[in-house]
Design an enzyme around this catalytic site. Sequence first.
Site, PDB file in Angstrom:
ATOM      1  N   ASN A  94     -50.593  22.790 113.495  1.00  0.00           N
ATOM      2  CA  ASN A  94     -52.004  23.017 113.815  1.00  0.00           C
ATOM      3  C   ASN A  94     -52.688  21.710 114.198  1.00  0.00           C
ATOM      4  O   ASN A  94     -52.103  20.635 114.140  1.00  0.00           O
ATOM      5  CB  ASN A  94     -52.729  23.653 112.618  1.00  0.00           C
ATOM      6  N   ASP A 118     -56.643  23.981 109.751  1.00  0.00           N
ATOM      7  CA  ASP A 118     -56.125  24.841 110.809  1.00  0.00           C
ATOM      8  C   ASP A 118     -56.392  24.137 112.145  1.00  0.00           C
ATOM      9  O   ASP A 118     -56.200  22.928 112.248  1.00  0.00           O
ATOM     10  CB  ASP A 118     -56.768  26.230 110.725  1.00  0.00           C
TER      11      ASP A 118
END
Length: 294
Positions: free
Chosen positions: A150, A201
């Site tokens: 990510n 993320d």
Amino acid sequence: MTEQLTDSTARIADARPCTLGEGVFWHPQREQLFWFDILGRRLLSQQGDQPLEWSFDARVSAAGWVDDSVLLIASETALLTFNLATGARETVCALEADNPLTRSNDGRADPWGGFWIGTMGLNAEAQAGAIYRYYRGELRRLFASISISNALCFSPDRRYAYFADTARQQIWRQPLDERHGWPSGEPQPFIDGRVAGLNPDGAVVDSQGRLWNAQWGASRVACYDSEGRFLQAVAFPASQVSCPAFGGAGLSTLFATSARVGLKDDSLAAEPHAGKLFAVEVAAQGQAEHPVIL
């Protein structure tokens, strides 16, 4: 510094719920937003008030723009070009096509025209994924043993790339070679989410070098300065915020995807907007997304 959550005026930018929204980006030539529902195997967009959607045979997760009509899209088995006008799709290169247990995840174009793409296990198996760079016809693996790739993004001065392993709750900063943008030296720890229990993320860097990171499970996108110090966090009405992007007039609108995956009925009842696309005006300006040079 005590972390403060900013009460945002986040609005629903698109009400179509995604099982796993990801890969949002603003096409600077088309002035158009695109994002993915990975598990729904679809690319979504808007043109004015008209919702647009394209279906794929495999999971798709991230893209960069090649020109006004062509995107480079990462699927679970390949990088492929996709013509928005005709729908034509052509494979550029395989991406772990010989491994049926992985898929693509986060990705972004770098300032040299390369495309960075991460993979992960279909069930987030430990260290099953990797991070690659496609550049001038070559797909090269940069980092192995990544569980959930990510936060692939780049500093505006071209000195650094950033990447995260969400499972390890950390973001690293990778120095880059000035001439061609390949990693130079070892990645250095940049943001450690373990103490606060944060799960990094997707991320994007603004024009001032500040990193904006969606934090899975925390209902927010957090902003850090160029040295990794926390500045602020913007709240969103969904716990599983997955990926941010700057777009709109002046690149001053912060968009964010979210997800419904894994939420049980009671959680979904408490989060009726889970999986939708959000937008909020912020006191920051993004970088224009770089084109991919095939």
